[in-house]
Design an enzyme around this catalytic site. Structure first.
Site, PDB file in Angstrom:
ATOM      1  N   ALA A  23       0.852  -1.175   0.000  1.00  0.00           N
ATOM      2  CA  ALA A  23       0.000   0.000   0.000  1.00  0.00           C
ATOM      3  C   ALA A  23       0.892   1.229   0.000  1.00  0.00           C
ATOM      4  CB  ALA A  23      -0.910  -0.010   1.212  1.00  0.00           C
ATOM      5  N   THR A  24       1.298   1.690   1.175  1.00  0.00           N
ATOM      6  CA  THR A  24       2.116   2.886   1.246  1.00  0.00           C
ATOM      7  C   THR A  24       3.564   2.573   0.883  1.00  0.00           C
ATOM      8  OG1 THR A  24       0.758   3.455   3.120  1.00  0.00           O
ATOM      9  CG2 THR A  24       2.616   4.876   2.675  1.00  0.00           C
ATOM     10  N   GLN A  25       4.040   3.134  -0.219  1.00  0.00           N
ATOM     11  CA  GLN A  25       5.454   3.006  -0.549  1.00  0.00           C
ATOM     12  C   GLN A  25       6.179   4.292  -0.208  1.00  0.00           C
ATOM     13  OE1 GLN A  25       7.565   0.551  -1.715  1.00  0.00           O
ATOM     14  NE2 GLN A  25       5.878  -0.714  -1.009  1.00  0.00           N
TER      15      GLN A  25
END
Lengths: 278, 265
Positions: free
Chosen positions: A32-34
């Site tokens: 999800a969050t990179q």
């Protein structure tokens, strides 16, 4: 009949055309969050005699853009603890929803476990009943959650401070970050606060013993002073902030504080930045 | 090129005030993870085995970069006691490196030792615990626990035992070992002072005929002085070491723990 087992049960190429391989999963883990996108800056907190004070401003930045100016980054949990979020705001909101769910489950659990007798209506204290999650439990929960997510290569891009009381009713303050690293100290600060606010707070609470001598008023004053310094020097900060005090009597959270007694006189003396030449 | 100097976040991508800002994209075509799951939290540990005791020590500073996150973050843990307070534990684990992995490693080894105790009705021997720790580390061979572990206790004969590990589970029983940020500063000192390396008996010969100083087991008092001196030296020369010194001495009578101050600069 097709003699190749690989082809059994599949749509026939001569009828449907070749399978479009782009529908197949690409390799690599789900993520999800990179990278953080909308971010909150510092959270600061300091212990005192019978509790903890925590503060964070109400700004959510999109890069250098001050995007949302009314974002509450301190969240109370079960009226026993305060959780302060630095870093990505969407991950904060995910965690907030998750913690709300947990709080509701806990409240139900607890109601079932301990049905009060009808005559017992004097329990109006806000102090959590024994067996309910305290700040130390909550911090452990969050640290396991964050470590699991980093191990899945799907981190929640936050640094989190958890404040409240531990199982011995002593003030508790600890941190967990996006890698699941945990630590605890008489005063803590995330982000820019670690450079600007932490040295100021350590002047007043270098050790646990020092912190145990601080009064509530002193601790609040120190935190307010730190928020001012942060507003002076952190370009991603705001003069509106949230301030929470957590003691055995519960959580007091004010979410629309305004920085007071600012003095920008020091700015006159600053040389070496920008375009001025003298 | 113009985008490089633009102040527009939509063109540059956002800028960050928190320390874990994403790095530049990988060269074209190669997509790689921007998230690095590891950091180094500094600190140093050491362990020395005596005749009937083992000493483990570690500083209590936790750093990230140039910041001190905490001045009191212990690196030594009692392992495999009956209860959470570890009152009847007989084994000590020290971990240094990436703190989150260290914590995870400690909790896994502790639960395994507790399960062993409940199943077999006796505490795990250091030898068995040492082998099990190696297995735990190797199970994560391709996503390792980024920690230098040292395990200490007393062996079946009551002699001090120190086992040291690399992050993927290679291990060895040793007389002494230093780990962590200042390992390269402390280890040669221990080689010289514990194993008497490069010490020769004066006037015992010329060149290769020179007699090495005979090794003897150190007393507990000598070891404790060595530990303090080693850390005072490391604090002076390494910025990630300091604040407090946690020492655990394992003897027949259990584990004694002391906390001493170190320089906080």
């Amino acid at each position: 009949m097709d003699h190749r087992p690989q082809a059994w049960g599949r749509p026939r190429d001569d009828v449907y055309g070749a399978y479009d391989a782009s529908y197949l999963q690409t390799t690599g883990p789900k993520t999800a969050t990179q990278a953080p996108v909308v971010t909150g800056t510092s959270v600061i907190a300091i212990k005192f005699k019978d509790g903890v004070v925590m503060a964070a401003d109400n700004l959510a930045s999109y890069g250098s853009l001050a995007r949302f100016t009314d974002v509450k980054r301190l969240r109370p949990f079960l009226s026993t603890s305060i959780v302060g979020f630095g870093g990505d705001v969407s991950d904060m909101q995910f965690l907030d929803r998750h913690l709300n769910e947990l709080a509701i489950d806990e409240a139900y659990e607890h109601d079932h476990a301990e049905t009060p007798s009808p005559s017992d209506d004097s329990t109006t204290t806000t102090q959590p009943p024994r067996g309910q999650l305290n700040a130390a439990n909550l911090h452990k929960y969050l640290s396991k959650l964050m470590y699991r997510r980093r191990s899945d290569f799907d981190p929640l891009w936050n640094q989190i401070l958890v404040a409240g009381l531990d199982s011995a009713s002593k003030p508790f303050l600890a941190s967990v970050d996006l890698r699941g690293t945990t630590f605890s100290s008489p005063s803590l600060a995330t982000g820019f606060g670690a450079m600007l606010a932490q040295p100021i707070m350590r002047r007043f609470a270098a050790t646990e013993e020092d912190a145990a001598k601080l009064t509530r008023e002193q601790a609040v004053d120190v935190v307010k002073e730190c928020m001012k310094v942060l507003f002076y020097r952190d370009a991603r900060s705001l003069d509106r902030y949230s301030l929470a005090v957590v003691t055995k009597d519960g959580v007091e959270l004010r979410e629309d504080e305004q920085l007071e007694k600012q003095s920008w006189a020091f700015a006159e003396r600053i040389r070496g930045y920008g375009t001025q030449t003298v | 090129m113009a985008a490089m100097f633009s102040q527009n976040p939509l063109m540059n991508g956002p800028n960050y005030s928190i320390s874990d800002a994403p790095k530049e994209d990988a060269p074209e075509g190669a997509r790689q993870h921007r998230f690095d799951p590891y950091t180094d939290n500094g600190g140093s540990t050491l362990a020395i085995a005596g005749d009937d005791f083992a000493v483990l020590a570690g500083d209590t500073r936790l750093t990230s970069g140039y910041s001190i996150n905490s001045r009191h973050h212990p690196k030594l843990f009692k392992i495999g006691g009956t209860t959470a307070d570890q009152k009847d534990a007989t084994i000590v684990l020290s971990v240094v490196g990436f703190a989150a992995d260290g914590e995870a490693l400690k909790e896994r080894l502790d639960t395994i030792c507790k399960m062993y105790r409940y199943r077999h009705g006796k505490p795990m021997s250091v030898k068995a615990c040492a082998q099990r720790l190696s297995t735990i580390l190797y199970q994560k061979r391709f996503f390792p626990y980024y920690a230098h572990a040292i395990l200490g206790g007393l062996d079946e004969e009551g002699k001090g035992a120190v086992y040291s590990y690399d992050p993927v589970g290679s291990y060895e029983r040793e007389q002494c070992r230093a780990g962590g940020a200042a390992a390269s500063l402390i280890m040669p000192f221990l080689d010289n002072q514990v194993n008497f390396k490069n010490q020769y008996t004066p006037n015992s010969g010329e060149g290769h005929a020179l007699q090495e100083r005979e090794r003897r087991p150190l007393t507990r008092g000598e070891v404790e002085v060595l530990v303090k001196d080693a850390f005072d030296g490391a604090v002076e020369r390494h910025i990630e070491v300091g604040d407090g010194l946690q020492i655990m001495v394992i003897t027949q009578n259990g584990i004694e723990e002391v906390l001493l101050p170190l320089k906080k600069d």
